[in-house]
Design a protein around this motif. Structure first.
Motif, short mmCIF file in Angstrom:
data_model
loop_
_atom_site.label_atom_id
_atom_site.label_comp_id
_atom_site.label_asym_id
_atom_site.label_seq_id
_atom_site.Cartn_x
_atom_site.Cartn_y
_atom_site.Cartn_z
N LEU A 21 -11.99 1.30 1.64
CA LEU A 21 -12.38 2.60 2.18
C LEU A 21 -13.80 2.92 1.72
O LEU A 21 -14.10 2.85 0.52
N PRO A 22 -14.71 3.24 2.65
CA PRO A 22 -16.07 3.62 2.23
C PRO A 22 -16.02 4.76 1.23
O PRO A 22 -15.21 5.69 1.35
N GLU A 23 -16.88 4.71 0.23
CA GLU A 23 -16.84 5.68 -0.87
C GLU A 23 -17.00 7.13 -0.42
O GLU A 23 -16.44 8.03 -1.01
N SER A 24 -17.77 7.33 0.63
CA SER A 24 -18.04 8.71 1.07
C SER A 24 -16.95 9.28 1.96
O SER A 24 -17.06 10.43 2.41
N VAL A 42 0.84 -1.20 0.00
CA VAL A 42 0.00 0.00 0.00
C VAL A 42 0.87 1.25 0.00
O VAL A 42 1.84 1.35 0.78
N LYS A 43 0.56 2.17 -0.88
CA LYS A 43 1.14 3.50 -0.81
C LYS A 43 0.36 4.26 0.25
O LYS A 43 -0.81 4.61 0.06
N ASP A 53 -7.04 0.47 -5.64
CA ASP A 53 -8.09 0.45 -4.63
C ASP A 53 -7.69 1.29 -3.42
O ASP A 53 -6.53 1.27 -2.97
N LYS A 54 -8.64 2.03 -2.88
CA LYS A 54 -8.42 2.79 -1.64
C LYS A 54 -8.78 1.90 -0.46
O LYS A 54 -9.85 1.29 -0.42
N VAL A 55 -7.87 1.82 0.50
CA VAL A 55 -8.04 0.89 1.62
C VAL A 55 -7.68 1.58 2.94
O VAL A 55 -7.06 2.64 2.96
N ILE A 67 -3.51 3.76 -0.96
CA ILE A 67 -3.90 3.20 -2.26
C ILE A 67 -3.06 1.96 -2.54
O ILE A 67 -1.83 1.97 -2.36
N VAL A 68 -3.69 0.90 -2.98
CA VAL A 68 -2.98 -0.35 -3.28
C VAL A 68 -2.02 -0.12 -4.44
O VAL A 68 -2.43 0.35 -5.52
N GLU A 69 -0.76 -0.45 -4.22
CA GLU A 69 0.28 -0.28 -5.24
C GLU A 69 0.63 -1.61 -5.91
O GLU A 69 0.99 -1.66 -7.07
N HIS A 70 0.51 -2.70 -5.16
CA HIS A 70 0.76 -4.05 -5.69
C HIS A 70 -0.06 -5.02 -4.87
O HIS A 70 -0.15 -4.90 -3.66
N SER A 71 -0.67 -5.99 -5.54
CA SER A 71 -1.53 -6.95 -4.83
C SER A 71 -1.38 -8.35 -5.39
O SER A 71 -1.42 -8.56 -6.60
N GLU A 72 -1.22 -9.31 -4.48
CA GLU A 72 -1.25 -10.72 -4.82
C GLU A 72 -2.54 -11.35 -4.30
O GLU A 72 -2.66 -12.57 -4.22
N SER A 73 -3.50 -10.50 -3.96
CA SER A 73 -4.79 -10.94 -3.43
C SER A 73 -5.88 -10.74 -4.48
O SER A 73 -5.87 -9.76 -5.23
N ASN A 74 -6.83 -11.65 -4.51
CA ASN A 74 -7.97 -11.52 -5.42
C ASN A 74 -8.96 -10.46 -4.93
O ASN A 74 -9.82 -10.02 -5.69
#
Length: 327
Positions: A113-116, A33-34, A82-84, A69-76
């Protein structure tokens, strides 16, 4: 290379510095995650200053929560972009934490992260707001409603306390705030407190049963304060306990529990199941628009976090501290 806070302990002693490290120095995890924002919580302050043995291994990046923000993911479950956000799971204690520009963690520790809510707003809420909401949801699950009477919040000018006062007020409760900071009465009134009491009324040894005053309480203080709170709850009421600012001990009797049917609800925010986390953040997103965050949070840089940690432990900080790790 990226910037982070790093806590070291060796033959020269315990020290925290703002430095740069490589991604290879991060803990293991399947999502990189960044980090955009982290926070400064009570536990983070203990870790940064070394006032308590919070950190389990060294060197360590403190920071028990972050948004980014996801920078690299090995998860489905999560993809790049994606914002997390993350709260707890030993991050900042035994797994490299959020007071850094990057973090590598397990995907099941993250939630979307909730959209709002923006990343900044998420950390304005942070573990403090998330914990406060867990407390309130536990009280409601135990049957507490606004019509039952006043709800007490101890440690009301702290991170959890500030959010508990605000959230309870927004949800229609009449809130009594307990604080030792007489100069913060306006702050608490603006958050929604309808009554303010001196913490000295609760912090000394008390009786097994005291006058019934409150329908429920959110306590982040522990020790004699929590014992006196339990002894002062109305019949059938409940106390959500989530902190130990006064101490880890509980010098109480069983009287409130067996004679008044009071419930003591332990609130753990670190290992909470994902469903509870999502429910708490969903409710937070509904209740707290951006305007509600501005009165609670102060934004600082990574470098400023070291000095701010000491101030937090000394009680010189009111409300929330957000760390912009890229400032």
């Amino acid at each position: 290379m990226f910037k982070c806070l790093q806590v070291d302990k060796d033959e020269h002693g315990y020290r925290t510095s703002c430095t740069q490290i490589d991604e290879d120095n991060l803990s293991q995890g399947n999502v990189l995650v960044k980090v955009l924002y982290s926070t400064l919580n009570y536990k983070d302050a203990l870790a940064i200053t070394g006032k308590a043995p919070v950190i389990r291994s060294f060197p360590m990046i403190p920071g028990i929560d972050f948004s980014g923000i996801v920078e690299h993911s090995e998860s489905n479950e999560f993809k790049v972009g994606d914002k997390v956000l993350l709260n707890g799971f030993g991050v900042g204690e035994k797994h490299m934490g959020g007071l850094a520009q990057k973090a590598k963690v397990n995907s099941d520790w993250l939630i979307a992260l909730p959209e709002s809510i923006s990343p900044l707003q998420a950390m304005s809420i942070g573990t403090a707001g998330y914990t406060a909401m867990l407390c309130i949801l536990a009280l409601e699950k135990n049957g507490i409603t606004p019509k039952d009477g006043k709800v007490l919040v101890t440690g009301a000018t702290g991170g959890v306390g500030s959010f508990a006062v605000k959230l309870l007020s927004l949800m229609g409760y009449s809130v009594v705030a307990s604080t030792g900071s007489s100069e913060q009465h306006d702050y608490l009134t603006n958050l929604g407190a309808t009554e303010i009491i001196d913490r000295a009324e609760l912090s000394a040894p008390g009786k097994p049963l005291m006058k019934e005053q409150w329908a429920a309480a959110v306590d982040s203080v522990g020790s004699h304060t929590l014992a006196n709170v339990c002894a002062s709850i109305k019949y059938g009421g409940a106390v959500a306990a989530c902190g130990l600012a006064q101490g880890m001990d509980l010098p109480a009797s069983v009287a409130p529990f067996i004679l008044r049917g009071v419930s003591l609800l332990g609130i753990d925010s670190v290992m909470r199941p994902r469903a509870d986390r999502i429910a708490a953040w969903k409710k937070l997103a509904e209740l707290l628009p951006a305007t509600e965050m501005q009165s609670i949070a102060e934004v600082i840089s990574l470098e400023q976090s070291i000095e701010a940690a000491s101030k937090l432990l000394n009680g010189d900080i009111t409300g929330r501290v957000v760390v912009d790790v890229n400032r």
